[in-house]
Structure formats: structure tokens, C-alpha cells
Motif scaffolding. Structure first.
Motif, short mmCIF file in Angstrom:
data_model
loop_
_atom_site.label_atom_id
_atom_site.label_comp_id
_atom_site.label_asym_id
_atom_site.label_seq_id
_atom_site.Cartn_x
_atom_site.Cartn_y
_atom_site.Cartn_z
N GLY A 89 81.63 38.00 29.87
CA GLY A 89 82.66 37.43 29.03
C GLY A 89 82.17 36.73 27.78
N GLN A 90 80.86 36.75 27.52
CA GLN A 90 80.29 36.09 26.35
C GLN A 90 79.77 37.11 25.35
OE1 GLN A 90 80.29 32.62 25.92
NE2 GLN A 90 81.57 32.74 27.75
N GLU A 91 80.07 36.91 24.10
CA GLU A 91 79.55 37.80 23.07
C GLU A 91 78.06 37.58 22.90
OE1 GLU A 91 79.86 38.54 18.26
OE2 GLU A 91 81.67 37.86 19.31
N LEU A 92 77.32 38.70 22.89
CA LEU A 92 75.88 38.66 22.65
C LEU A 92 75.54 39.04 21.21
CD1 LEU A 92 74.59 40.41 25.90
CD2 LEU A 92 74.82 37.96 25.45
N GLY A 93 76.36 39.85 20.60
CA GLY A 93 76.13 40.32 19.24
C GLY A 93 77.19 41.34 18.88
#
Length: 122
Positions: A89-93
Motif C-alpha cells: 500500500g506504499q508508493e515506492l516510486g
């Protein structure tokens, strides 16, 4: 004892099969009528799930006007298409826009290689 062994095998299989579901995914933020999205769909779309990159980060499509609540974007996507690498659920890039197949594959490889723990090939 046999019941315990059966339970442990079932538990392992259940969570073992869930592992890939928790891996990174490539979220394509698109918009109906987007010329560049249509071009990506024609040039990359059919091949993507058959590639190593597609196994490292399976594609998920979302509409820019209906962003999912299960993703914490670092900032709201503005351009379509925008490709967001997401894990848990977290943006990495992200990659904003589409300028052709060679450029896309180059940028995608860089993005995936920058996050090897999240995008291991199976």
C-alpha cells in the motif's frame, strides 16, 4: 501428531500462496480517452504480463478520478498514464507519462532494480 502435521502443512500452504499477493505491483493510473494510455495498451499491454518485469510487479489498473484508498501515493497523480510501484500500500516510486516502448522498459527496469527486495522474480 498427524493432525498437527496436517495443520502445519495447511498453514504453510496458505501463507506460502499469499506471499506473491503481498509483493509489489505496478499501478497504472489511467483515464478514459487518454491517447498515451491507449498507445501503451497497444504497444506494451499485451506483452507486459508475459515479461519478467510483469512477474516482478504485476499490473493493476486504476482510473485517475477514482484512486483506490488502499494506496498511499506520495502525491496525487496528475498525468496519465502514471505508473506507480507499490508495496504493502506504499508508493515506492513512479514513472509519469509514456514516451514509447524503449523508454518505458528502460525506466521500468531502473525502477524495479531500485527496489530488489520488493520486486524479486519468482
Amino acid at each position: 501428531m498427524r493432525m498437527l502435521a496436517t495443520f502445519l502443512v495447511s498453514l504453510f500452504l496458505t501463507f506460502g500462496l499469499m506471499g506473491p499477493l503481498l509483493a509489489a505491483e505496478l499501478v497504472m493510473v489511467e483515464r478514459h480517452g487518454c491517447h498515451w494510455c491507449e498507445r501503451w495498451n497497444a504497444e506494451i499491454g499485451p506483452a507486459y504480463p508475459k515479461t519478467i518485469e510483469g512477474t516482478r510487479a504485476p499490473l493493476r489498473r486504476v482510473q485517475i478520478n477514482a484512486l483506490p484508498e488502499d494506496i498511499a501515493f506520495s502525491s496525487r497523480p496528475i498525468f496519465t498514464p502514471t505508473f506507480v510501484l507499490v508495496e504493502d500500500g506504499q508508493e515506492l516510486g513512479r514513472i509519469e507519462g509514456y514516451a514509447g516502448d524503449e523508454f518505458f522498459w528502460f525506466l521500468l527496469t531502473q525502477l524495479l532494480d531500485a527496489h530488489p527486495g520488493a520486486t524479486k522474480a519468482p
